[in-house]
Motif scaffolding. Structure first.
Motif, PDB file in Angstrom:
ATOM      1  N   LYS A 183       3.080  13.655  -8.670  1.00 44.35           N
ATOM      2  CA  LYS A 183       2.715  14.266  -7.393  1.00 44.35           C
ATOM      3  C   LYS A 183       4.015  14.748  -6.761  1.00 44.35           C
ATOM      4  CE  LYS A 183       2.625  10.702  -4.046  1.00 44.35           C
ATOM      5  NZ  LYS A 183       1.975   9.630  -3.352  1.00 44.35           N
ATOM      6  N   PHE A 233      -5.755  12.591 -11.439  1.00 43.90           N
ATOM      7  CA  PHE A 233      -4.778  11.700 -10.801  1.00 43.90           C
ATOM      8  C   PHE A 233      -3.863  11.090 -11.853  1.00 43.90           C
ATOM      9  CE2 PHE A 233      -8.609   8.925 -11.319  1.00 43.90           C
ATOM     10  CZ  PHE A 233      -8.072   7.957 -12.150  1.00 43.90           C
ATOM     11  N   GLY A 234      -2.642  10.773 -11.426  1.00 41.36           N
ATOM     12  CA  GLY A 234      -1.689  10.090 -12.297  1.00 41.36           C
ATOM     13  C   GLY A 234      -1.037   8.985 -11.496  1.00 41.36           C
ATOM     14  N   GLU A 250       4.008   6.611  -3.209  1.00 47.57           N
ATOM     15  CA  GLU A 250       5.306   7.227  -3.474  1.00 47.57           C
ATOM     16  C   GLU A 250       5.362   8.630  -2.851  1.00 47.57           C
ATOM     17  OE1 GLU A 250       6.364   6.837  -7.625  1.00 47.57           O
ATOM     18  OE2 GLU A 250       5.717   4.760  -7.580  1.00 47.57           O
ATOM     19  N   PHE A 253       0.810  -1.224   0.000  1.00 44.06           N
ATOM     20  CA  PHE A 253       0.000   0.000   0.000  1.00 44.06           C
ATOM     21  C   PHE A 253       0.837   1.265   0.000  1.00 44.06           C
ATOM     22  CE2 PHE A 253      -2.492  -3.308   2.203  1.00 44.06           C
ATOM     23  CZ  PHE A 253      -3.539  -3.412   1.311  1.00 44.06           C
ATOM     24  N   VAL A 297     -10.687  11.209  -5.165  1.00 47.15           N
ATOM     25  CA  VAL A 297     -10.001  12.337  -5.810  1.00 47.15           C
ATOM     26  C   VAL A 297     -10.868  12.864  -6.961  1.00 47.15           C
ATOM     27  CG1 VAL A 297      -7.988  12.928  -7.213  1.00 47.15           C
ATOM     28  CG2 VAL A 297      -7.702  11.458  -5.209  1.00 47.15           C
TER      29      VAL A 297
HETATM   30  O1  LIG Z   1      -6.019  13.928  -2.414  1.00 50.58           O
HETATM   31  C1  LIG Z   1      -5.397  13.515  -3.412  1.00 50.58           C
HETATM   32  C2  LIG Z   1      -4.545  12.394  -3.374  1.00 50.58           C
HETATM   33  C3  LIG Z   1      -3.916  12.006  -4.546  1.00 50.58           C
HETATM   34  N1  LIG Z   1      -4.103  12.697  -5.695  1.00 50.58           N
HETATM   35  C4  LIG Z   1      -3.425  12.278  -6.925  1.00 50.58           C
HETATM   36  O2  LIG Z   1      -3.669  10.903  -7.143  1.00 50.58           O
HETATM   37  C5  LIG Z   1      -2.537  10.279  -7.733  1.00 50.58           C
HETATM   38  C6  LIG Z   1      -2.089   9.080  -6.908  1.00 50.58           C
HETATM   39  O3  LIG Z   1      -1.604   9.546  -5.679  1.00 50.58           O
HETATM   40  P1  LIG Z   1      -1.163   8.583  -4.475  1.00 50.58           P
HETATM   41  O4  LIG Z   1      -2.272   7.682  -4.147  1.00 50.58           O
HETATM   42  O5  LIG Z   1      -0.657   9.459  -3.400  1.00 50.58           O
HETATM   43  O6  LIG Z   1       0.117   7.890  -5.115  1.00 50.58           O
HETATM   44  P2  LIG Z   1       0.554   6.415  -5.541  1.00 50.58           P
HETATM   45  O7  LIG Z   1       2.005   6.337  -5.242  1.00 50.58           O
HETATM   46  O8  LIG Z   1       0.081   6.159  -6.927  1.00 50.58           O
HETATM   47  O9  LIG Z   1      -0.172   5.418  -4.514  1.00 50.58           O
HETATM   48  C7  LIG Z   1      -1.390   4.734  -4.788  1.00 50.58           C
HETATM   49  O10 LIG Z   1      -1.135   3.569  -5.534  1.00 50.58           O
HETATM   50  C8  LIG Z   1      -0.192   2.655  -4.903  1.00 50.58           C
HETATM   51  C9  LIG Z   1       0.054   1.516  -5.875  1.00 50.58           C
HETATM   52  O11 LIG Z   1      -0.934   0.563  -5.839  1.00 50.58           O
HETATM   53  C10 LIG Z   1      -0.791   2.183  -3.576  1.00 50.58           C
HETATM   54  O12 LIG Z   1       0.123   1.314  -2.935  1.00 50.58           O
HETATM   55  C11 LIG Z   1      -1.078   3.394  -2.697  1.00 50.58           C
HETATM   56  O13 LIG Z   1      -1.699   2.945  -1.493  1.00 50.58           O
HETATM   57  C12 LIG Z   1      -2.010   4.349  -3.441  1.00 50.58           C
HETATM   58  O14 LIG Z   1      -2.215   5.531  -2.665  1.00 50.58           O
HETATM   59  C13 LIG Z   1      -1.458  11.364  -7.831  1.00 50.58           C
HETATM   60  O15 LIG Z   1      -1.449  11.927  -9.123  1.00 50.58           O
HETATM   61  C14 LIG Z   1      -1.911  12.404  -6.822  1.00 50.58           C
HETATM   62  O16 LIG Z   1      -1.487  13.706  -7.131  1.00 50.58           O
HETATM   63  C15 LIG Z   1      -4.931  13.798  -5.735  1.00 50.58           C
HETATM   64  O17 LIG Z   1      -5.113  14.427  -6.782  1.00 50.58           O
HETATM   65  N2  LIG Z   1      -5.563  14.184  -4.580  1.00 50.58           N
END
Ligand SMILES: O=c1ccn([C@@H]2O[C@H](COP(=O)(O)OP(=O)(O)O[C@H]3O[C@H](CO)[C@@H](O)[C@H](O)[C@H]3O)[C@@H](O)[C@H]2O)c(=O)[nH]1
Ligand SMILES: NC(=O)c1ccc[n+]([C@@H]2O[C@H](COP(=O)([O-])OP(=O)(O)OC[C@H]3O[C@@H](n4cnc5c(N)ncnc54)[C@H](O)[C@@H]3O)[C@@H](O)[C@H]2O)c1
Length: 483
Positions: free
Chosen positions: A359, A293-294, A188, A185, A252
């Motif tokens: 991000k 999101f990316g 990054e 989970f 998101v």
């Molecule tokens: O409030 C938020 C949170 C995230 N994002 C965007 O959503 C994307 C994904 O963000 P995040 O979830 O923080 O990053 P990941 O490293 O892709 O992590 C996700 O994907 C991983 C791979 O499966 C899992 O392990 C993590 O739990 C899960 O959060 C990014 O572009 C963020 O900028 C938003 O726009 N708003």
């Protein structure tokens, strides 16, 4: 569940844990394989960790302390593991890593299949995963029973797939290997903190004695980590991993859908976020508005979930999740249109993108939403300058290509790396796409003097800057997403 048995193969592994001779292998030295292994080695001096990868360059970098990517605080734990505990090695000798290990974390990439014939979703490409399993099947030995841990995010039923791949070479796979699912989970940019203090560790196993004891052995690898250990059936944890990413992406996207209405009717997305997040049934996290999101996980895992529904003939559910991806694209289109509508003479206008990582606090650009904006502006004819404190020019070009954006022939863009002066000089607008802290701490009074044009705008598509403070620098307009 299949292969239910009352026999347990865990006794020798329990002994090794007690003796302090247990060896953990990681197949894959990418984000998940390397970071989880480094933290485990730093945390558990009693374990020996071998990290292997087929990419010599990747392994060379880890061996030389030249990290292949940026992740906050990783250096500190790398130093503890490598120089203090001295219990981690990085190698391209995949066979030896498999042979030596008592438990193997399989951490290889499972990207969406390029030539998937599905209409709505995309099957996970299991090529790398299958190759790892075939390699493992060369080391089947009932005298050296191993736990195989699916750490990669995989489709439901992968435990069966592993069993049948192993069965191609080994007569009695269950005597040689116990298969469990253990989804990762980590997010990054926050990976180290999340691994040191995980919300929970989930282990999907069979419900028989061997499954129960494998759960206990894996718990034994984390004696210095206080957390909740959840034991589920393997298909439940395989499915829940995909579903959780879908749920997070949904939060998101739901917020992003509200940004337009807030702008139109004088609301503020931060206030909507605060009110929504204070409802204990919803909670405050993952509600930050953005240009979409990316990252390598959300879209991939949603496509995989859609594919599973589609292949089961569950069209309504497939369409439901597909709508989420369409909504994410809609946010990117809206943002691009907004910028273009404000600058009607592309050929004579320079625009600056602040941020290309998907991000903050990572150099990872995989599926960053900003690639779409950059491509749209470049093809419209603007002179586009791209700034990011951690992304390399090579990653920028690679990501544009991977996302199918052809800018090879274009000369109207410049990748400026971390050079602010180069990035903003002659520019009519600064467009923040990644929420790096430093973009909110810059001296905009100075930066604006380098800019040019009839108007000088700032767009904050992460909705996090202090508008009043930046406005004082003399911008014609400071736009904050959802305000
Ligand atoms: O409030 C938020 C949170 C995230 N994002 C965007 O959503 C994307 C994904 O963000 P995040 O979830 O923080 O990053 P990941 O490293 O892709 O992590 C996700 O994907 C991983 C791979 O499966 C899992 O392990 C993590 O739990 C899960 O959060 C990014 O572009 C963020 O900028 C938003 O726009 N708003
Ligand atoms: N990146 C994340 O934040 C994250 C979080 C949770 C889960 N995951 C999942 O974990 C898996 C790995 O993701 P990642 O981001 O670490 O990928 P990555 O591309 O960074 O790393 C994968 C590594 O595996 C290596 N590899 C491929 N086939 C191999 C083989 N047969 N033998 C040895 N090495 C091999 C590759 O060379 C590469 O270095 C994916 O399934 C992903 O969905 C990723």
């Amino acid at each position: 569940m299949d292969s239910q048995t009352s026999k347990s193969y865990m006794a020798p592994l329990k002994n090794k844990l007690e003796e302090g001779t247990f060896i953990v292998g990681s197949i894959g030295a990418g984000y998940v394989g390397a970071i989880t292994s480094i933290i485990l080695a730093a945390r558990q001096p009693n374990l020996k960790i071998i990290v292997c990868d087929v990419m010599q360059e990747q392994i060379n970098k880890w061996n030389e302390g030249r990290f292949p990517f940026y992740e906050p605080d990783l250096e500190k734990y790398y130093d503890i593991a490598v120089n203090v505990n001295k219990n981690i090695t990085f190698t391209v000798d995949v066979g030896n890593c498999i042979d030596q290990s008592d438990a193997l974390f399989i951490c290889v990439n499972t990207p969406p299949k390029v030539d998937s014939d599905a209409v709505l979703g995309k099957e996970a490409d299991m090529t790398y995963f299958d190759a790892a399993i075939r390699n493992i099947s060369n080391y089947g030995n009932p005298e050296k029973h191993k736990i195989l841990i699916e750490k990669s995010t995989v489709p439901v039923g992968t435990y069966k797939r592993i069993n049948s791949l192993l069965g191609e070479k080994i007569q009695n796979p269950e005597a040689c290997f116990t298969i469990v699912n253990m989804p990762e989970f980590l997010a990054e940019g926050l990976a180290v903190q999340r691994l040191l203090n995980p919300d929970r560790i989930v282990i999907g196993t069979t419900e028989d004695l061997n499954g129960q004891e494998a759960f206990e052995v894996i718990k034994g690898l984390y004696t210095n980590t206080e957390t909740l250990f959840l034991k589920l059936r393997t298909p439940s944890s395989e499915l829940a991993k995909l579903f959780i990413n879908g749920m997070l992406a949904q939060r998101v996207t739901s917020m992003n859908s509200m940004t337009y209405l807030c702008e139109k009717f004088g609301g503020s997305i931060q206030e909507v976020q605060r009110m929504t997040g204070s409802d204990p049934r919803i909670g405050p996290l993952w509600l930050q508005a953005s240009p979409g999101f990316g990252g390598s996980c959300f879209e991939k895992d949603i496509l995989s979930l859609i594919y599973i529904f589609e292949s089961e003939g569950q069209q309504a559910q497939a369409l439901y999740w597909k709508a989420l991806l369409n909504m994410n694209d809609a946010q990117k289109h809206r943002i691009l249109d907004m910028i273009i509508s404000e600058f009607p003479e592309p050929e004579s206008t320079t625009l600056t993108l602040f941020g290309f990582a998907f991000k903050k606090n990572t150099s990872d650009t995989r599926l960053t939403a900003i690639a779409y904006i950059a491509n749209g502006l470049i093809h419209k004819g603007y002179h586009v300058k791209i700034h990011d404190p951690k992304v390399t020019e090579r990653s920028f070009h690679f990501e544009m290509e991977v996302q199918g954006f052809n800018i090879v022939e274009k000369t109207n863009y410049e990748f400026c790396g971390s050079d602010y002066r180069k990035a903003v000089s002659g520019s009519s607008a600064i467009i923040i796409g990644t929420e790096w802290d430093e973009y909110n701490e810059l001296n905009y009074n100075e930066l604006i003097t380098l800019m040019d044009g009839d108007k000088k705008n700032l767009y904050d598509f992460r909705s996090y800057v202090d508008v009043q403070q930046i406005q004082q620098a003399g911008f014609s307009k400071v736009f904050k997403l959802g305000n």
